[in-house]
Structures are given as C-alpha cells and as structure tokens.
Design an enzyme around this catalytic site. Sequence first.
Site, mmCIF file in Angstrom:
data_model
loop_
_atom_site.group_PDB
_atom_site.id
_atom_site.type_symbol
_atom_site.label_atom_id
_atom_site.label_comp_id
_atom_site.label_asym_id
_atom_site.label_seq_id
_atom_site.Cartn_x
_atom_site.Cartn_y
_atom_site.Cartn_z
ATOM 1 N N ASN A 167 14.235 130.193 -64.504
ATOM 2 C CA ASN A 167 14.987 129.901 -65.736
ATOM 3 C C ASN A 167 14.088 129.612 -66.925
ATOM 4 O OD1 ASN A 167 14.098 127.510 -64.500
ATOM 5 N ND2 ASN A 167 15.707 126.311 -65.463
ATOM 6 N N ASN A 184 11.597 81.139 -64.209
ATOM 7 C CA ASN A 184 10.333 80.892 -64.894
ATOM 8 C C ASN A 184 9.197 81.730 -64.320
ATOM 9 O OD1 ASN A 184 11.467 78.983 -66.627
ATOM 10 N ND2 ASN A 184 11.187 77.339 -65.143
ATOM 11 N N GLY A 211 18.411 81.209 -71.957
ATOM 12 C CA GLY A 211 18.554 82.649 -71.703
ATOM 13 C C GLY A 211 17.991 83.064 -70.361
ATOM 14 N N ALA A 235 18.846 131.283 -48.243
ATOM 15 C CA ALA A 235 17.670 130.397 -48.183
ATOM 16 C C ALA A 235 16.583 130.900 -49.125
ATOM 17 C CB ALA A 235 17.136 130.359 -46.755
ATOM 18 N N ARG A 243 4.824 81.730 -67.772
ATOM 19 C CA ARG A 243 4.613 81.701 -66.325
ATOM 20 C C ARG A 243 4.916 83.041 -65.640
ATOM 21 N NH1 ARG A 243 8.061 76.199 -66.125
ATOM 22 N NH2 ARG A 243 8.755 77.121 -68.088
ATOM 23 N N LEU A 281 19.526 79.915 -75.865
ATOM 24 C CA LEU A 281 18.127 79.706 -76.265
ATOM 25 C C LEU A 281 17.271 80.789 -75.602
ATOM 26 C CD1 LEU A 281 17.987 75.813 -75.797
ATOM 27 C CD2 LEU A 281 18.831 77.152 -77.751
#
Length: 483
Positions: free
Chosen positions: A389, A230, A104, A383, A18, A11
């Site tokens: 790109n 809920n 559910g 570094a 809520r 279901l």
Amino acid sequence: MPNNDLAIVILAAGKGTRLKSSLAKVLHRAGGRALVEHVLRACAPLGARTTVVVVGHQAEQVTSVAVPLGAETVLQQPQHGTGHAMQVARRALGRTKFAIVLPGDAPLVRTTTLKAMISAHRVGDAAATILTAVLADPSGYGRVVRKSQTTVAAIVEESQLTDEQRDINEINSSIYCFTLEKLWPALAQIKPTNAHRELYLTDAIAVLAGKGETVLAQVVGDAREALGCNTRADLADVDRTFREWKRDSLMDEGVTIQLPESVLIDPDVTAREDTVIEPGVQLLGKTKIGARCTIRTGSVLSDAILGDDVTVEPHCVVAQSRLDDGVIIGPFARLRPDNHLKAGARIGNFVELKKSTVGEGTKAMHLSYLGDAKIGSKTNIGAGTITCNYDGFHKYPTNVGNKVFIGSDTTLVAPVRVGDGSYVAAGSTITENVPADGLGIARGRQANKPGWAAKKRRELAAAGKPKKKRSSRKLRRAAKKRK
Ligand code: UD1
Ligand code: MG
C-alpha cells in the site's frame, strides 16, 4: 442537598520531590488517570458553586487537565506550603461559606465519603472537619491528636512528633471541610516554624481548637481512600486499589475475570454479561466489550469496540478498531488503528491489519498484511497475502470484492481492485485490476524437466567419489617389493 454555599479547593502546586520525577506529582497516573483528575471527578457530583485548583509546578499542564473538568486555577508561585496554598486560593473563593479542601495527590477518595463529611460538618456546626483514617502503618502522615471522642486538638506532622505521638495510628488524610470565615483568621496566625520553613495548613487546626472552635474528625470506613501518593511505591499501591475496584465493578455486572489480580482495566472500559477475561489481559482507554465475548490470555485492547460473541484468541494487540458480532481474531493478530471487522469475520495468526474493512464472514487466517484495504464479504484471503500500500511517498487503497479467492502468497500492488467472485492465483503479484468472476494470474510459468534430478544426483555422485584405499597388508607387500 443544595451545595451553593460550598467551594472545592484542590491543592496541586507541589513538585513531588519524593517521586524523583520531571513530571509534577499530580500529573502522575494511577488507575488510568492523572491523580488530580481522580480528585476532580470525585468532587464533581457534589455540585459545588466553584472548584479551584491551586497550581504551581507545571501549572500549564495541570491547568489543561483541570479546566476541561470544570475547575478554575489559581497560581501559587513559589510554593510555601499547604497553608500558603490556601491563602492563595482565598480570593477565588469570595464569600463562599464552606470549602472542601483536598490534596491533589490523594486520588482514591469517593464522592459518598465527601458527602458524609459535609453533612457531619454542617450537623456538627464545626469550624473544621478532618477526614481521618486508621492505618496499621501511619508513618509519613500527619497524626491526629484527639481532644475528645469526637473532636480534635491538633494535627502533628511526622517530623514534629513526640515519642508518644508516634504511636498514634489515626492519620490526617489532608481532606477537610472548613467554615471559611473561621479558617482565614486562623491561617493568618500560623508560622513557618518547621524544617521546610513552610506554612502548614495542618497548623491551623491547633489554632482553631485553641480558640475553642469545634474541630471534628470523620474516620473513613475504607482507609485506602485516605492514601496519598508521595513516592513511587505509594503510586503503585493506589494503582493496585483502583484496578481492583474496577475489576470488582465489572464482575458485579456479570463479567468473569480469571486470576483478577493479573488483569489491568482502565476506568472507562465497559463489558457486558457473560464475557470472560482470561489472565494477563489489558483493557485500555475507551474499550467497549459486548456480551459473551472471550478475551484470552495476553491480549491488549485499547479503544476497541467489540460486539457480542467476539473471541480474541491469546496474544492479540488491538487498537482503535471495531469488531462486530461473532468475529474471531488471533492468536497473535495485530490490529493497528481504524479497522472494521464485520460480523463473523476471522483473522488468524500473524495477520496485521491497518485502516482496513473486512466484510462479513471473510477470512484472513495466516501471515498477512492488509493495509488501507476494503474487503467484501465471504472472501478468502490466502496465507501470506500482502497489500503493497506504500510506495515510499503515499499510501494507496486496495479493493477486494465479495466472494473473492485470493491464493496464498499474493501481493496486491495498490492502488488495485479485485472484482466480485474472482480468483487470484497463488504466488501472483497483482498490479492491474482483476475483473469480476475472472482469474488474475501473474507469476512465472512452471517448466518440468523429467529425470533432471536423478541425472544430477548421478553426476554429483560420480564427481565426488573418493579413490579406493589400499589395505595395510597390501601396502606392506608393496613396500617389500620396492626393497
Ligand atoms: C500532607 C499533610 C499531612 C497529611 C498528608 C496526607 C501538610 C503540612 N501535611 O502531607 O498531615 O497526613 O498530606 O496525604 O499539609 N501543595 C501545594 N502547595 C504547596 C505545598 C503542597 O499546592 O506549597 C499541594 C501538593 O501538590 C499536594 C498537597 O498539597 O497535592 C499535599 O502536599 P504534600 O507535599 O503531598 O504533603 P504531605 O507531605 O503528603
Ligand atoms: Mg502528599
């Protein structure tokens, strides 16, 4: 156990008022999945003849979760309660003998619990079997009114409890097994005699019991399996339990998890023995981790595939990337999608990668951006190396060969190739290919001016020298003279 005579009904049509949400309740997530998905997965191994999901609120979205998991959906529009939802499902169930009905929004139920409930129902030749739980705080749930030690007289909803019934701490999980030929006539008798003017499936229990049918209660061992969602607080509780179960299962497989309650792991994640997961880690999506890896504090991995002996130092973010055996990344590395780091590669702090391949034993240890780059093995990326790109319109590839030395603060303007064994001088902006074993140098030539600084200092000192002040005695003497 053949379950050809069994149907599943979930279901899932309610809104979930809520939760105060624009998203239908059963689509809310806990433990890394939508609530209704958990329920469907728990039912799948039962081998039922058909699985029907009753949908209503956001029917399309709920359907798109349910159908790929082998269910069919029926539409309940409008939603007049759980009893009405069952009536809507009736046609899809045909002549099936038994149905397991689940809400559910109760996602923690386990397959083994459902199997035990079906057997109890069959063995007891019951019209209905209710999965119940004993809760320290039963508020919000329908209470189970017992007829005898084993049977039930009624389920009473919270809003309809008498003062004595309020103390009952056995609750209705809303998970039932029904013998359908007995349920349908009982459902036809229930009335919307409640504040919401809904048809409550729970009212069918009293009707069945009143007719002398057997209604059994099966008390679940781990009461958490009965928890419904809920409210947001319920969602958080259920999520906590799922996460705990997942961590426990990984620990059972030989994974060390430090301060487990601080670690969040999605359901499909796997990890092999002797891997160590430090506090505050998140392992998401379909992440797969090999043996003897260390995932250090604050790192977030989603859809990452790690080989064995990989170290992820603190505070790394890794998405959809492959890290082969012995790779070390971080601290503070960011791997955006589609990278492949081959065995023994090392990525250090403040290095960002995107769509890049880093060859075996290659190092990029500090402050770099490598995007759309293919880098060979045993290469050193200095570094501050940046692949340029993107030209504002398109992305271009950078190819760096094996055993290359890229000096610090190099910009590689793509598309560009740097051949095997070559050097790129520090501070270069490389716009043309560098041949194998060559040197690419692209920067202003240095000029030294001997003595320049010392001369400059002298000039500055002279220009800025303040005039000598006269002492106050001298000033008084000068004033006297003027008189
Ligand atoms: C329900 C039970 C309560 C039980 C609790 C356990 C009823 C009347 N009450 O209360 O006894 O203790 O579950 O969690 O059944 N739904 C529909 N169509 C509708 C109404 C609801 O499909 O018209 C679905 C919802 O989406 C939800 C499930 O049924 O998944 C249960 O509805 P919910 O409103 O959560 O019922 P609870 O108040 O939790
Ligand atoms: Mg509920």
